[in-house]
Write a protein that holds these residues in place. Sequence first.
Motif, PDB file in Angstrom:
ATOM      1  N   ARG A 162       0.488  -1.323   0.126  1.00 25.85           N
ATOM      2  CA  ARG A 162       0.234   0.112   0.095  1.00 25.85           C
ATOM      3  C   ARG A 162       0.860   1.485  -0.085  1.00 25.85           C
ATOM      4  NH1 ARG A 162      -3.176  -3.189   3.769  1.00 25.85           N
ATOM      5  NH2 ARG A 162      -1.549  -1.821   5.315  1.00 25.85           N
ATOM      6  N   PHE A 163       1.776   1.155   0.894  1.00 29.15           N
ATOM      7  CA  PHE A 163       2.748   2.058   0.330  1.00 29.15           C
ATOM      8  C   PHE A 163       3.650   2.877  -0.680  1.00 29.15           C
ATOM      9  CE2 PHE A 163       7.264   3.987   1.223  1.00 29.15           C
ATOM     10  CZ  PHE A 163       7.091   5.364   1.473  1.00 29.15           C
TER      11      PHE A 163
ATOM     12  N   ILE B  58       2.252   6.449  -7.079  1.00 25.39           N
ATOM     13  CA  ILE B  58       1.007   7.184  -7.745  1.00 25.39           C
ATOM     14  C   ILE B  58       1.270   8.896  -7.442  1.00 25.39           C
ATOM     15  CG2 ILE B  58      -1.353   8.030  -7.971  1.00 25.39           C
ATOM     16  CD1 ILE B  58      -2.046   5.350  -6.998  1.00 25.39           C
ATOM     17  N   GLY B  59       1.660   9.312  -6.245  1.00 24.69           N
ATOM     18  CA  GLY B  59       2.030  10.372  -6.350  1.00 24.69           C
ATOM     19  C   GLY B  59       3.269  11.136  -6.540  1.00 24.69           C
TER      20      GLY B  59
ATOM     21  N   LEU C 268       2.532   1.433  -3.571  1.00 25.97           N
ATOM     22  CA  LEU C 268       2.090   2.372  -4.412  1.00 25.97           C
ATOM     23  C   LEU C 268       1.163   3.896  -4.214  1.00 25.97           C
ATOM     24  CD1 LEU C 268      -0.905   1.250  -7.025  1.00 25.97           C
ATOM     25  CD2 LEU C 268      -2.370   0.687  -4.716  1.00 25.97           C
ATOM     26  N   ARG C 269       0.730   4.094  -3.167  1.00 26.72           N
ATOM     27  CA  ARG C 269       0.655   5.319  -2.890  1.00 26.72           C
ATOM     28  C   ARG C 269       1.648   6.469  -3.152  1.00 26.72           C
ATOM     29  NH1 ARG C 269      -1.863   3.730   2.669  1.00 26.72           N
ATOM     30  NH2 ARG C 269      -3.930   3.356   2.157  1.00 26.72           N
TER      31      ARG C 269
END
Length: 252
Positions: free
Chosen positions: A22-23, A29-30, A25-26
Amino acid sequence: MTRKKDDSFFVGWADTPAPDRRFFLRAGIGLTVGSAVLAGGLAALQTPPGTGSWNQGAIREWRGIVTGTPYAMLRTLDLGGGPRTALLSCLGKCGVAARLGSLAGKAVVITGSLIQRGRHSMIAVNEMGEWIREDDGPADPSLVFPDPEPLGSISLAGEILDSKCWFGAMRPSEGKVHKACASLCIRGGIPPAFFARDKGDRSALMIMVDNGRSYGDELLPFIADPVRLSGELVRADDLLILDAPITRFERV
């Protein structure tokens, strides 16, 4: 100390733990979105490269009256909209005024390709063959070069650049990134031009002369730098000409 059952522990050969996935992926994207926004912002701050164009393969004949003073120019009807003036250059970084010889002031046929930006035009002559010859027909009286019309004294801040690249031979065609190219073009005989823009974003391009004549190497140190100069502005029909001695140049 006892470890909680839901604590993650990194093992290189095992699947990536869910919190780490999750980290990443975020973060990915960021970073992607942030890079796109930064790139768009930087691009928006750049000076537009201009709308000039030059199709070197579109070679054709142009008829009109030619002159070599102060620079090589052709007065022609072939650009549309009545008599208009096109500067002349070679295919590279050189002018052709010295090659006109006895044809200066006469009706001629020139072979070359058009460099154009708005109403500003230049013909790059086709040096691979006979690029200029005397026209068999009579000269059109409307193509005689007009006497310059004085517009008065003027003081302007702007940039000295070479007209060929600004018309469309190269983009970008101004600023520090183009200083070396502009210096070579002007040294080779390409007409220098002065580009000025006011606070209302109105702009003007003026062909530069020194007491009615072309400049020498004394102009080179000022090319592509912000300068202020003063001189006499004249209009030769569709050309603005700025007559400014080198002694009236100052950096800003």
